[in-house]
Design a protein around this motif. Sequence first.
Motif, PDB file in Angstrom:
ATOM      1  N   LYS A  59       0.791  -1.300  -0.115  1.00 16.31           N
ATOM      2  CA  LYS A  59       0.077   0.116   0.075  1.00 16.31           C
ATOM      3  C   LYS A  59       0.835   1.071  -0.104  1.00 16.31           C
ATOM      4  CE  LYS A  59      -4.114   2.158   2.157  1.00 16.31           C
ATOM      5  NZ  LYS A  59      -5.222   1.721   3.117  1.00 16.31           N
ATOM      6  N   ASP A  60       2.102   1.078   0.572  1.00 20.53           N
ATOM      7  CA  ASP A  60       3.056   2.570   0.601  1.00 20.53           C
ATOM      8  C   ASP A  60       3.515   2.774  -0.849  1.00 20.53           C
ATOM      9  OD1 ASP A  60       2.320   2.726   3.424  1.00 20.53           O
ATOM     10  OD2 ASP A  60       3.887   1.535   4.120  1.00 20.53           O
ATOM     11  N   ASN A  61       3.486   2.008  -1.697  1.00 19.62           N
ATOM     12  CA  ASN A  61       4.030   2.200  -2.781  1.00 19.62           C
ATOM     13  C   ASN A  61       3.307   3.176  -3.794  1.00 19.62           C
ATOM     14  OD1 ASN A  61       6.205   0.323  -2.651  1.00 19.62           O
ATOM     15  ND2 ASN A  61       4.800  -1.229  -2.795  1.00 19.62           N
ATOM     16  N   ASP A  62       3.935   4.011  -4.773  1.00 17.80           N
ATOM     17  CA  ASP A  62       3.065   4.975  -5.601  1.00 17.80           C
ATOM     18  C   ASP A  62       2.382   4.540  -6.590  1.00 17.80           C
ATOM     19  OD1 ASP A  62       4.465   6.887  -3.754  1.00 17.80           O
ATOM     20  OD2 ASP A  62       6.276   7.098  -5.080  1.00 17.80           O
ATOM     21  N   HIS A  63       3.137   3.373  -7.354  1.00 18.33           N
ATOM     22  CA  HIS A  63       2.531   2.977  -8.738  1.00 18.33           C
ATOM     23  C   HIS A  63       1.474   1.693  -8.294  1.00 18.33           C
ATOM     24  CE1 HIS A  63       3.021   2.102 -13.242  1.00 18.33           C
ATOM     25  NE2 HIS A  63       1.765   1.511 -12.674  1.00 18.33           N
ATOM     26  N   THR A  64       0.208   1.892  -8.769  1.00 17.35           N
ATOM     27  CA  THR A  64      -0.991   1.029  -8.381  1.00 17.35           C
ATOM     28  C   THR A  64      -1.265   0.355  -9.500  1.00 17.35           C
ATOM     29  OG1 THR A  64      -1.730   2.575  -6.787  1.00 17.35           O
ATOM     30  CG2 THR A  64      -3.216   0.832  -7.651  1.00 17.35           C
ATOM     31  N   TYR A  89       4.966  -2.259  -6.032  1.00 18.41           N
ATOM     32  CA  TYR A  89       3.853  -1.634  -6.570  1.00 18.41           C
ATOM     33  C   TYR A  89       2.965  -1.847  -5.303  1.00 18.41           C
ATOM     34  CZ  TYR A  89       6.494  -2.407 -10.722  1.00 18.41           C
ATOM     35  OH  TYR A  89       7.397  -2.293 -11.991  1.00 18.41           O
ATOM     36  N   ARG A  90       1.785  -1.052  -5.420  1.00 18.57           N
ATOM     37  CA  ARG A  90       0.439  -1.240  -4.746  1.00 18.57           C
ATOM     38  C   ARG A  90      -0.250  -2.242  -5.522  1.00 18.57           C
ATOM     39  NH1 ARG A  90      -3.791   3.560  -3.291  1.00 18.57           N
ATOM     40  NH2 ARG A  90      -5.356   2.190  -2.037  1.00 18.57           N
ATOM     41  N   VAL A  91      -0.801  -3.103  -4.953  1.00 16.43           N
ATOM     42  CA  VAL A  91      -1.186  -4.500  -5.888  1.00 16.43           C
ATOM     43  C   VAL A  91      -2.425  -4.495  -5.333  1.00 16.43           C
ATOM     44  CG1 VAL A  91      -1.106  -6.770  -6.850  1.00 16.43           C
ATOM     45  CG2 VAL A  91       0.902  -5.462  -6.225  1.00 16.43           C
ATOM     46  N   ILE A  92      -3.430  -4.410  -6.096  1.00  8.28           N
ATOM     47  CA  ILE A  92      -5.285  -4.805  -5.760  1.00  8.28           C
ATOM     48  C   ILE A  92      -5.736  -5.630  -6.398  1.00  8.28           C
ATOM     49  CG2 ILE A  92      -7.368  -3.566  -5.336  1.00  8.28           C
ATOM     50  CD1 ILE A  92      -5.650  -0.909  -4.898  1.00  8.28           C
ATOM     51  N   SER A  93      -6.273  -6.595  -5.910  1.00  6.98           N
ATOM     52  CA  SER A  93      -6.994  -7.636  -6.860  1.00  6.98           C
ATOM     53  C   SER A  93      -8.514  -7.629  -6.082  1.00  6.98           C
ATOM     54  CB  SER A  93      -6.380  -9.000  -6.580  1.00  6.98           C
ATOM     55  OG  SER A  93      -6.320  -9.402  -5.329  1.00  6.98           O
ATOM     56  N   LEU A  94      -9.421  -8.079  -6.817  1.00  8.30           N
ATOM     57  CA  LEU A  94     -10.799  -8.111  -6.337  1.00  8.30           C
ATOM     58  C   LEU A  94     -11.690  -9.487  -6.826  1.00  8.30           C
ATOM     59  CD1 LEU A  94     -13.086  -5.690  -8.141  1.00  8.30           C
ATOM     60  CD2 LEU A  94     -10.824  -5.907  -8.739  1.00  8.30           C
ATOM     61  N   ASP A  95     -12.546  -9.638  -6.139  1.00  5.34           N
ATOM     62  CA  ASP A  95     -13.585 -10.738  -6.759  1.00  5.34           C
ATOM     63  C   ASP A  95     -14.689 -10.095  -7.379  1.00  5.34           C
ATOM     64  OD1 ASP A  95     -12.340 -12.947  -5.518  1.00  5.34           O
ATOM     65  OD2 ASP A  95     -13.483 -13.032  -3.723  1.00  5.34           O
ATOM     66  N   LEU A  96     -14.719 -10.102  -8.718  1.00  3.47           N
ATOM     67  CA  LEU A  96     -15.537  -9.163  -9.316  1.00  3.47           C
ATOM     68  C   LEU A  96     -17.122  -9.871  -9.150  1.00  3.47           C
ATOM     69  CD1 LEU A  96     -14.002  -9.346 -12.999  1.00  3.47           C
ATOM     70  CD2 LEU A  96     -14.353  -7.161 -11.489  1.00  3.47           C
ATOM     71  N   PRO A  97     -18.033  -8.824  -9.230  1.00  2.16           N
ATOM     72  CA  PRO A  97     -19.589  -9.428  -9.022  1.00  2.16           C
ATOM     73  C   PRO A  97     -20.082 -10.584  -9.671  1.00  2.16           C
ATOM     74  CG  PRO A  97     -19.229  -6.915  -9.496  1.00  2.16           C
ATOM     75  CD  PRO A  97     -17.895  -7.357  -9.701  1.00  2.16           C
ATOM     76  N   THR A 131      -2.262   1.002 -13.345  1.00  2.89           N
ATOM     77  CA  THR A 131      -2.046   0.265 -14.188  1.00  2.89           C
ATOM     78  C   THR A 131      -3.451  -0.720 -14.167  1.00  2.89           C
ATOM     79  OG1 THR A 131       0.109   0.447 -14.564  1.00  2.89           O
ATOM     80  CG2 THR A 131      -0.806  -1.655 -14.884  1.00  2.89           C
ATOM     81  N   LEU A 132      -4.261  -0.900 -15.101  1.00  2.00           N
ATOM     82  CA  LEU A 132      -5.189  -1.997 -15.310  1.00  2.00           C
ATOM     83  C   LEU A 132      -4.732  -3.257 -16.024  1.00  2.00           C
ATOM     84  CD1 LEU A 132      -7.959  -2.361 -14.217  1.00  2.00           C
ATOM     85  CD2 LEU A 132      -8.962  -1.081 -16.570  1.00  2.00           C
ATOM     86  N   VAL A 133      -4.851  -4.478 -15.158  1.00  2.00           N
ATOM     87  CA  VAL A 133      -4.519  -5.492 -15.742  1.00  2.00           C
ATOM     88  C   VAL A 133      -5.776  -6.556 -15.755  1.00  2.00           C
ATOM     89  CG1 VAL A 133      -3.234  -7.597 -15.314  1.00  2.00           C
ATOM     90  CG2 VAL A 133      -2.354  -5.369 -14.542  1.00  2.00           C
ATOM     91  N   GLY A 134      -5.860  -7.386 -16.932  1.00  2.00           N
ATOM     92  CA  GLY A 134      -7.086  -8.150 -17.118  1.00  2.00           C
ATOM     93  C   GLY A 134      -6.958  -9.358 -17.827  1.00  2.00           C
ATOM     94  N   ASN A 135      -7.371 -10.549 -17.372  1.00  2.00           N
ATOM     95  CA  ASN A 135      -7.292 -11.889 -17.984  1.00  2.00           C
ATOM     96  C   ASN A 135      -8.432 -12.427 -18.505  1.00  2.00           C
ATOM     97  OD1 ASN A 135      -7.360 -15.040 -17.092  1.00  2.00           O
ATOM     98  ND2 ASN A 135      -6.143 -14.677 -18.656  1.00  2.00           N
ATOM     99  N   SER A 136      -8.634 -12.591 -19.748  1.00  2.00           N
ATOM    100  CA  SER A 136      -9.872 -13.254 -20.185  1.00  2.00           C
ATOM    101  C   SER A 136     -11.087 -12.245 -20.218  1.00  2.00           C
ATOM    102  CB  SER A 136     -10.278 -14.363 -19.632  1.00  2.00           C
ATOM    103  OG  SER A 136     -11.180 -15.668 -20.159  1.00  2.00           O
TER     104      SER A 136
END
Length: 319
Positions: A59-64, A89-97, A131-136
């Motif tokens: 969370k303390d990193n600048d690039h998300t 990096y600040r790394v955020i993952s989530l369970d999509l709806p 930065t937005l990352v997506g699979n499939s």
Amino acid sequence: MVTNIAKAILSVLLAAVVSGCALGISEIPVAELEKRYASNPPLYIDVDGLQVHYREEGKDNDHTLVMLHGILASLHNWEVWSRELAGRYRVISLDLPGHGLTGPANFEYNTENYIQFINSFASRLGLEKFTLVGNSLGGYFAWNYAIRYPQQVEKLVLIDTAGFPLKKIPFPVRAFTAPLLGEISMHFTPRIASSILLREVYAEPSRISEAMTERYYELQLRPGNRRASQTLFKRNLEILRQEPSGLEQLTMPTLLMWGEQDHWIPADPHLKRWQQALPHAKVVIYPDAGHMPMEEIPVRSARNLHQFLSGAEITDTSE
């Protein structure tokens, strides 16, 4: 052949219906699933009335980085990436709806609503640029989001992403949307279905663990997830047959990552078409990976992502 195994399973299920066998498999209560699969401590955030399960590291990193998984998956796809990248990096993952511990959405399952959901999620976390990352299917939502909100997407990473018309719809989509079989699957989901799913998307079956198979299986049994997946598939079937639009607006730095043994969205022709549409994009191809290289070969692919983000030359070497 996996497809032959799948057909055999379908025959068994249909025979059970005809013979009147009991098909009910109990759903797993959310509280039980949280004990096994929630982040520690559990992280939820209210996004327009929906309690969204997510994880955040570095969370303390600048690039998300914000990472979106694909169909029938969850934020667990990114576990190793999160560990590998959290130092920089600040790394955020989530369970999509409709997936994982987040569960069913409180909106209609269409692209527009997913784009608005991602925007609301980013806003709730105070993310202005990332930065937005997506699979499939997550990749499909990612590039559509980048077209709508280019000022927020600093860089774009698409991994075996949906976008161009599929000649063959993946088996789980066909199974969940078939009139009879789809309804059966809402009440009876055999464990072997998760094993078949993973064998279809992995190039090397030896990389599939029992714990991974169990996780995919059990998270589908979260109340409402199977019906949500079915609805999502039904409403997005046409998307998988349509030509994309607006790709010329994706001018931000982009990385295309692809498993050469992806049978769901094959590199030929899909990666080739992405390269034609985005000639500025960097590309890395994994000869020994399938549909989800970020999970199948996580250390290598995370290293390549860091190379891209840092401006270094992208070199793929075996783990």
